[in-house]
Design a protein around this motif. Structure first.
Motif, PDB file in Angstrom:
ATOM      1  N   GLU A 190      33.818  26.952  83.538  1.00 40.33           N
ATOM      2  CA  GLU A 190      33.876  27.699  84.116  1.00 40.33           C
ATOM      3  C   GLU A 190      33.291  29.360  83.786  1.00 40.33           C
ATOM      4  OE1 GLU A 190      38.131  27.888  84.825  1.00 40.33           O
ATOM      5  OE2 GLU A 190      37.999  25.803  85.850  1.00 40.33           O
ATOM      6  N   SER A 193      33.749  33.050  83.867  1.00 39.53           N
ATOM      7  CA  SER A 193      34.598  34.759  84.459  1.00 39.53           C
ATOM      8  C   SER A 193      34.273  35.316  84.769  1.00 39.53           C
ATOM      9  CB  SER A 193      35.366  35.296  83.177  1.00 39.53           C
ATOM     10  OG  SER A 193      34.380  35.729  82.327  1.00 39.53           O
ATOM     11  N   ASP A 194      35.232  36.109  85.826  1.00 40.55           N
ATOM     12  CA  ASP A 194      34.549  36.982  87.107  1.00 40.55           C
ATOM     13  C   ASP A 194      33.543  38.415  86.072  1.00 40.55           C
ATOM     14  OD1 ASP A 194      34.938  35.760  88.856  1.00 40.55           O
ATOM     15  OD2 ASP A 194      36.946  36.822  88.956  1.00 40.55           O
ATOM     16  N   GLN A 217      36.408  27.858  74.602  1.00 38.60           N
ATOM     17  CA  GLN A 217      35.989  28.991  74.901  1.00 38.60           C
ATOM     18  C   GLN A 217      35.092  29.361  74.430  1.00 38.60           C
ATOM     19  OE1 GLN A 217      39.377  31.212  75.986  1.00 38.60           O
ATOM     20  NE2 GLN A 217      38.867  30.822  78.143  1.00 38.60           N
ATOM     21  N   LYS A 228      34.077  33.665  74.045  1.00 41.14           N
ATOM     22  CA  LYS A 228      34.021  35.176  74.879  1.00 41.14           C
ATOM     23  C   LYS A 228      32.808  35.828  74.038  1.00 41.14           C
ATOM     24  CE  LYS A 228      38.992  35.801  74.841  1.00 41.14           C
ATOM     25  NZ  LYS A 228      39.366  34.350  74.247  1.00 41.14           N
TER      26      LYS A 228
END
Lengths: 537, 339
Positions: free
Chosen positions: A97, A99-100, A164, A166
């Motif tokens: 996924e 993120s926006d 994840q 970032k």
């Protein structure tokens, strides 16, 4: 203890008792589950992160390890299979996924993905492996940074199967960069037990013993002679390979490799000279597949530290004086893509590489030289790496001859391989040189980033144009769907046409010869053997 | 004098030579163009990562410090890591030296078994067709470069006729190397009583050995012929003939034995240069020998590997010279081994 007992013992120790069943089969050469692959160089490590690991060794990372993602395959117009940069597909991660704000990437690992020892692949393994790529420095660190991965803090373990990342800023390069050979996932549980205080990342152990989850295990490695892959029947990240065993043999002599493939004693000769590709192409018993290498050009670099090359007219004179067609025929044997003779100096397509708007025209060359501050010509050494003399030497000789006709006296400077990187790319002090840079990530701005920004490694020309730099900085991480993307790329290409710090000779191909029954040969941007899709019959 | 004492003395004499070689190779490798750190930093190295590798390799230290570290390592038997192949230099030498030695010795065996009879025949039948044949073989052997003969043999016997196995190194693909005892596959496989591997190793060995033998044949045949001519023309042979000794006895006992001395000297020289010069044969036959290892190391400015190679060769030559001198005493009892 006799040899067989020893072998049994060795097998128990993980050396590959499975070597035995195929030892005495006479039908070996004709078998459909074993392939013999010939390479010309030496694999010097099984660990891609280790400093000093050479290019041919990257194939171990590709065949024995998994990455989070991979690239889909596509069929080219010539029928050959190649990777598809546009389609990033799951490998270890079954889905992800974004993120926006496109700054957080979350990967969900396959539930059934296990390392060879049966231990499930976890997010902690991914984190450990990525941390390791950054910590060991050198090339892995540089390549990770290209995707925006610069600090271990960016990687986090959400739960056992969720990992994840970032990002400091969103980038179109991040996802594809997770599919490059260096972004491998290592079995950290075992690796940690092999780590010592001096060697916290177990480089000594992983150097000789891969700990992966990939499609092939290493059954045997005789450094300097051969590497034997053995299929991992439990591979969960793609279709289990058709070949049970792949023997990669190092055969230094090109003539010997050719004899072996013509006699059908090997199934694949990986990366052959263009001359052989042309000649073998006429032989029915051998199949030759060649595909252009994405985002790669053979170029002549004009270094800005050399005074005449600061004169735009001199650069154009040279661009008009290079005998492109002759070089293409004599050094590439007509294999590759032509990169000269574009009809218009205004690019319309945001694709790279594309032909430059120059062709061989000595009259125009003379005109430009007459307009320059060096109308009486000058003398310049043209340097090339002896390690790539197969294409560079004929090209250099032809350039020397042709520039002589417009009054530029070229001398040839052959630089030994060990010295090349230092003088050409690190010190950037060669006035005129032949270079072969190719970008792994296939976007034009990525190519420009490495070779058109002052100080970056492959900008051997010391090219420095603030406008270009600004465009690259703006575009490098921009999505290709951004409305500004295409105009920016077109502007960069226009600048490359006009400023000419690098004059492309042609786009090279990677040619390989194989037995007609071998299918599934796939071309990759990393120019290494991918044994996974290979199939006999 | 006690032979053992002489040998010890001779070995002691070699110490300054070896020490000199250690110093010279250390300095010479540093004088090579090229920067190993930059070379091994990889395809997209930055100045920072090159510096990092330089530190790892210890190349950021001043030369005297590097030399002391090197000496310290040598004493403990640590020859360093060969960066080109990624293995410890010592291990490379242990696995590659026997490969080269096996090839060279086997080639010399072939070469001797042809050149000595040929040389004797040429000397006893001077200016006949045998002499001309000897002359032809010698000239051809010297003038054909080894890589050419190698490729030619591969082309004819492997590619066209299919008699020879694929030129893929020491063993075919389906065999695996015998347990390491001497590193000589022929010996090790016999030791393990594995005749299949022995046969495979022998088949692989024949073509490269013939290539090398053709090259080494010339000086040996030439020297045998010249030495035999000289011996046959000397007075003790005339005396022997006058005494009515049989032709065979004269040839074997008197002429050949005296003629062997220069042949042995040549043999020592031929052995040493062919061990270094068979790089091209190794390349053509994918032979994992010491020569191709050294060349690759040299191209990449791989200091540890080059130093290890030169040191190993130096030690080998010291041993070889000693062996040659010892052989003299057996062939000619008048020769004394003095310290």
């Amino acid at each position: 203890m006799n040899r067989r007992q020893l072998l049994k013992g060795a097998g128990a120790a993980g050396l590959g008792v499975a070597m035995l069943p195929f030892l005495k089969t006479n039908a070996f050469a004709a078998s459909t589950d074993t392939a013999v692959v010939l390479i010309g160089n030496t694999i010097n490590s099984l660990d891609i992160h280790r400093p000093g690991t050479n290019r041919p060794s990257y194939q171990v990372a590709i065949n024995c390890y998994d990455r989070l993602v991979s690239f889909d395959l596509k069929k080219l117009s010539n029928g050959a299979l190649a990777y598809d940069y546009e389609k990033v597909i799951p490998e270890l991660a079954e889905r992800w996924e974004i993120s926006d704000d496109r700054k957080v990437l979350t990967f969900y690992l396959r539930k059934n993905a296990n390392f060879w020892d049966g231990k499930p692949v976890t997010a902690a393994d991914v984190k450990w492996s990525f941390d390791r790529a950054l910590a060991l420095g050198g090339f892995p660190k540089v390549q990770m940074a290209a995707g925006g991965f610069v600090s271990p803090d960016q990687f986090s373990v959400v739960d056992e199967k969720t990992f994840q990342i970032k990002l400091n800023k969103p980038s179109k390069l991040s996802l594809p960069d997770l599919g490059v050979p260096v972004a491998v996932v290592i079995n950290s549980t075992v690796a940690k037990t092999k780590a010592t205080a001096d060697d916290p990342w177990a480089t000594e152990y992983l150097h000789k013993t891969p700990l992966g989850s990939g499609a092939f295990k290493v059954a045997r490695w005789d450094a300097g002679q051969q590497l034997v892959y053995e299929r991992n029947d439990q591979w969960a990240c793609g279709p289990v390979p058709s070949l049970k065993r792949v023997v990669v043999r190092e055969v230094p002599s090109q003539a010997t490799r050719r004899a072996l493939i013509e006699r059908a004693d090997a199934q694949l000769s990986f990366s052959i000279p263009n001359k052989d590709a042309v000649e073998l192409g006429k032989n029915d018993k051998v199949k030759v597949i060649g595909t252009p290498i994405d985002n790669t050009l053979y170029v002549a670099c004009l270094n800005q530290i050399f005074e005449p090359f600061r004169d735009s007219n001199v650069r154009k004179a040279i661009a008009y004086a290079i005998p492109y067609e002759q070089i293409f025929q004599q050094s590439a044997y007509g294999l590759g893509a032509k990169m000269w003779g574009a009809a218009s100096a205004t690019p319309t397509e945001a694709v790279w590489p594309q032909p430059f708007p120059y062709d061989t025209n000595l009259e125009k060359a003379k005109e430009h030289l007459a307009k320059s501050g060096f109308a009486n010509g000058f003398e310049v050494p043209l340097s090339f790496d002896l390690g790539v003399s197969d294409w560079a030497e004929p090209s250099a000789l032809l350039i020397q001859e042709s520039l002589g006709k417009i009054g530029i006296k070229v001398t040839l400077n052959k630089v030994p391989g060990a010295n090349w990187r230092t003088v050409a790319l690190v010190e950037k002090k060669l006035p005129f040189l032949l270079d072969n840079f190719g970008g792994w990530l296939n976007t034009p701005d990525y190519y420009f980033f490495w070779s058109y920004i002052k100080g970056n490694l492959f900008n051997a020309s010391n090219y420095d144009n603030p406008k270009m730099k600004q465009l690259i900085d703006e575009t490098l991480h921009m999505e290709t769907t951004d409305p500004q993307y295409k105009p920016n790329i077109l502007q960069m290409i226009s600048l490359a046409f006009e400023d000419l710090p690098r004059i492309p000779l042609y786009q090279p191909t990677l040619e390989s010869a194989m037995s007609p029954s071998l299918n599934g040969y796939t071309s990759w941007y990393h120019r290494q053997l991918d044994a996974r899709p290979l199939k006999i019959g | 004098m006690n032979r053992l004492l002489v040998i010890t003395k001779r070995l002691l004499q070699a110490v300054p030579t070896v020490l000199g070689i250690v110093i010279i190779t250390f300095l010479l490798t540093r004088a090579l163009p090229g920067d190993p750190a930059a070379f091994f930093a990889g395809p997209a190295a930055t100045a920072e990562s090159i510096a990092q590798i330089r530190t790892q390799l210890g190349l950021d230290q001043p030369l005297p410090v590097q030399f002391m570290t090197y000496l310290g390592d040598l004493v403990t038997g640590n020859l360093g890591q060969a960066i080109t192949t990624g293995q410890p230099v010592l291990q490379e030498l242990i696995s590659r030296m026997p490969a080269s030695l096996e090839l060279t010795l086997f080639a010399l065996l072939i070469s001797l078994s042809i050149s000595i009879p040929l040389g004797i025949l040429a000397a006893t039948h001077q200016d006949t067709w045998i002499d001309q044949l000897c002359r032809f073989v010698v000239t051809a052997g010297v003038s054909l470069p080894t890589f050419f003969t190698g490729l030619l043999l591969v082309y004819v016997f492997y590619f066209l006729l299919g008699w020879a196995p694929p030129p893929l190194g020491r063993l075919d693909i389906i065999s695996i190397s015998p347990e390491h005892i001497t590193g000589f596959y022929l010996i090790d496989s016999l030791w393990a009583q594995d005749f299949e591997t022995f046969w495979s190793a022998l088949k692989q060995l024949i073509l490269p050995a013939i290539t090398l033998a053709l090259f080494t044949l010339a000086p040996l045949a030439r020297m045998t012929r010249a030495a035999m001519l000289q011996a046959l023309g000397s007075e003790y042979i005339r005396t022997a003939r006058a005494c009515g000794l049989s032709n065979g006895k004269i040839l074997r006992t008197y002429a050949l034995r005296n003629a062997l001395l220069p042949v042995i000297t040549t043999l020592g020289m031929v052995f040493s240069f062919s061990l270094g010069a068979n790089v091209l044969v190794e390349k053509v036959f994918s032979w994992p020998g010491i020569g191709s290892f050294a060349i690759e190391a040299l191209i990449a400015s791989d200091y540890a590997a080059v130093q290890g190679f030169v040191l190993a060769m130096a030690l080998l030559f010291v041993a070889l010279n000693l062996c040659v001198d010892m052989l003299y005493t057996f062939v000619d009892p008048r020769v004394k081994l003095d310290g």
